[in-house]
Scaffold this motif. Structure first.
Motif, PDB file in Angstrom:
ATOM      1  N   VAL A 176     -12.864  -0.759  -1.794  1.00 58.22           N
ATOM      2  CA  VAL A 176     -11.481  -0.598  -2.247  1.00 58.22           C
ATOM      3  C   VAL A 176     -10.756  -1.918  -2.455  1.00 58.22           C
ATOM      4  CG1 VAL A 176     -11.155   1.737  -1.363  1.00 58.22           C
ATOM      5  CG2 VAL A 176     -10.621  -0.199   0.110  1.00 58.22           C
ATOM      6  N   THR A 177     -11.272  -3.009  -1.881  1.00 58.87           N
ATOM      7  CA  THR A 177     -10.636  -4.308  -2.099  1.00 58.87           C
ATOM      8  C   THR A 177     -11.633  -5.445  -1.914  1.00 58.87           C
ATOM      9  OG1 THR A 177      -8.844  -5.798  -1.440  1.00 58.87           O
ATOM     10  CG2 THR A 177      -9.813  -4.450   0.311  1.00 58.87           C
ATOM     11  N   GLY A 178     -11.506  -6.429  -2.777  1.00 60.35           N
ATOM     12  CA  GLY A 178     -12.280  -7.656  -2.624  1.00 60.35           C
ATOM     13  C   GLY A 178     -11.701  -8.557  -1.550  1.00 60.35           C
ATOM     14  N   LEU A 179     -10.497  -8.232  -1.087  1.00 58.79           N
ATOM     15  CA  LEU A 179      -9.849  -9.004  -0.026  1.00 58.79           C
ATOM     16  C   LEU A 179     -10.325  -8.478   1.318  1.00 58.79           C
ATOM     17  CD1 LEU A 179      -6.285  -9.134  -1.583  1.00 58.79           C
ATOM     18  CD2 LEU A 179      -7.970 -10.980  -1.497  1.00 58.79           C
ATOM     19  N   SER A 180     -11.626  -8.639   1.549  1.00 60.25           N
ATOM     20  CA  SER A 180     -12.269  -8.166   2.771  1.00 60.25           C
ATOM     21  C   SER A 180     -13.530  -8.993   3.014  1.00 60.25           C
ATOM     22  CB  SER A 180     -12.627  -6.685   2.644  1.00 60.25           C
ATOM     23  OG  SER A 180     -13.456  -6.456   1.511  1.00 60.25           O
ATOM     24  N   PHE A 181     -13.984  -8.977   4.256  1.00 60.00           N
ATOM     25  CA  PHE A 181     -15.206  -9.694   4.599  1.00 60.00           C
ATOM     26  C   PHE A 181     -16.397  -8.946   4.003  1.00 60.00           C
ATOM     27  CE2 PHE A 181     -12.463 -11.335   7.973  1.00 60.00           C
ATOM     28  CZ  PHE A 181     -12.819 -12.672   7.990  1.00 60.00           C
ATOM     29  N   ARG A 182     -17.215  -9.659   3.258  1.00 53.75           N
ATOM     30  CA  ARG A 182     -18.440  -9.067   2.719  1.00 53.75           C
ATOM     31  C   ARG A 182     -19.501  -9.030   3.812  1.00 53.75           C
ATOM     32  NH1 ARG A 182     -18.597 -12.279  -3.047  1.00 53.75           N
ATOM     33  NH2 ARG A 182     -16.901 -11.093  -4.021  1.00 53.75           N
ATOM     34  N   VAL A 183     -20.398  -8.068   3.714  1.00 53.99           N
ATOM     35  CA  VAL A 183     -21.459  -7.906   4.707  1.00 53.99           C
ATOM     36  C   VAL A 183     -22.801  -7.729   4.007  1.00 53.99           C
ATOM     37  CG1 VAL A 183     -20.011  -6.976   6.557  1.00 53.99           C
ATOM     38  CG2 VAL A 183     -20.949  -5.424   4.852  1.00 53.99           C
TER      39      VAL A 183
END
Length: 166
Positions: free
Chosen positions: A28-35
Motif C-alpha cells: 500500500v505504500t513505498g514509504l515502508s521498510f522493504r523485506v
C-alpha cells in the motif's frame, strides 16, 4: 535479520506472519521498510544438533530507506503529532489497526528515544515521515513470546491485548 526465537514451527510461523505484515504495508505504500524472505541454514558450532533450515527475513537498513525516500533518519526524543506528515500517518494508523497492533507510538518512546516501533525521517523542510516496524505483538503475527508491556497493562490494557473499558 529477523529469525525465530525458539526452534519450533510455531515460532517459525510467527516469522512468516511478520514478514507478511511488512509485505502488506509494502503493497500500500513505498514509504515502508522493504523485506526479503530467506531460507537460513543454522549450524551448531558445538555440533550438538544437526543442521536446520528455517525461514527468516531481512529488513531494509534505515540508511537505505532514508536514501530511497529522500530524507534522513532523525534521532529525536519526542515528536509532536502536528510535525508528522498526516496522510502517511493516517495510512500507517489504519495499517496498525488492520493487523491488530497496539505496540507502537509515533510520538513517544522510551530511554530518551522516539518513537516506539516507528522510525522517523525528515529533511528539515517537510513534515516528519513516521515509518512503522516491528509487528510481532500484532494480532496478525501473534508471536508466542509477545506479552504486553507492564506500563500498558497498568494504563488500560489487559493481558489479552484488549482495551479495558470502565
Amino acid at each position: 535479520m529477523v529469525a525465530h526465537c525458539k526452534i519450533t514451527r510455531r515460532y517459525e510461523q510467527s516469522v512468516l506472519r511478520e514478514y507478511l505484515a511488512y509485505r502488506l504495508l509494502n503493497s500500500v505504500t513505498g514509504l515502508s521498510f522493504r523485506v526479503r524472505l530467506l531460507q537460513v541454514t543454522w549450524v551448531d558450532s558445538e555440533e550438538r544438533r544437526g543442521r536446520m533450515v528455517r525461514i527468516a527475513f531481512l529488513i531494509e537498513h534505515k540508511n537505505r530507506l532514508a536514501a530511497r525516500i529522500g530524507r534522513e533518519k532523525q534521532e529525536i526524543e519526542r515528536a509532536e503529532i502536528s510535525s508528522i506528515e498526516p496522510d502517511h500517518m493516517n495510512l500507517a494508523s489504519m495499517f496498525q489497526y488492520l493487523i491488530g497492533n497496539f505496540d507502537f507510538s509515533p510520538i513517544a518512546g522510551s530511554n530518551s528515544r522516539c518513537c516506539h516501533n516507528y522510525a522517523m525521517f525528515g529533511n528539515g523542510v517537510d513534515s516528519l515521515m513516521a515509518i512503522p516496524y516491528d509487528f510481532d505483538f500484532s494480532g496478525l503475527v501473534k508471536a508466542p513470546n509477545a506479552v504486553p508491556d507492564s506500563e500498558m497493562v497498568s494504563s488500560g490494557w489487559d493481558s489479552e491485548f484488549t482495551m479495558v473499558t470502565a
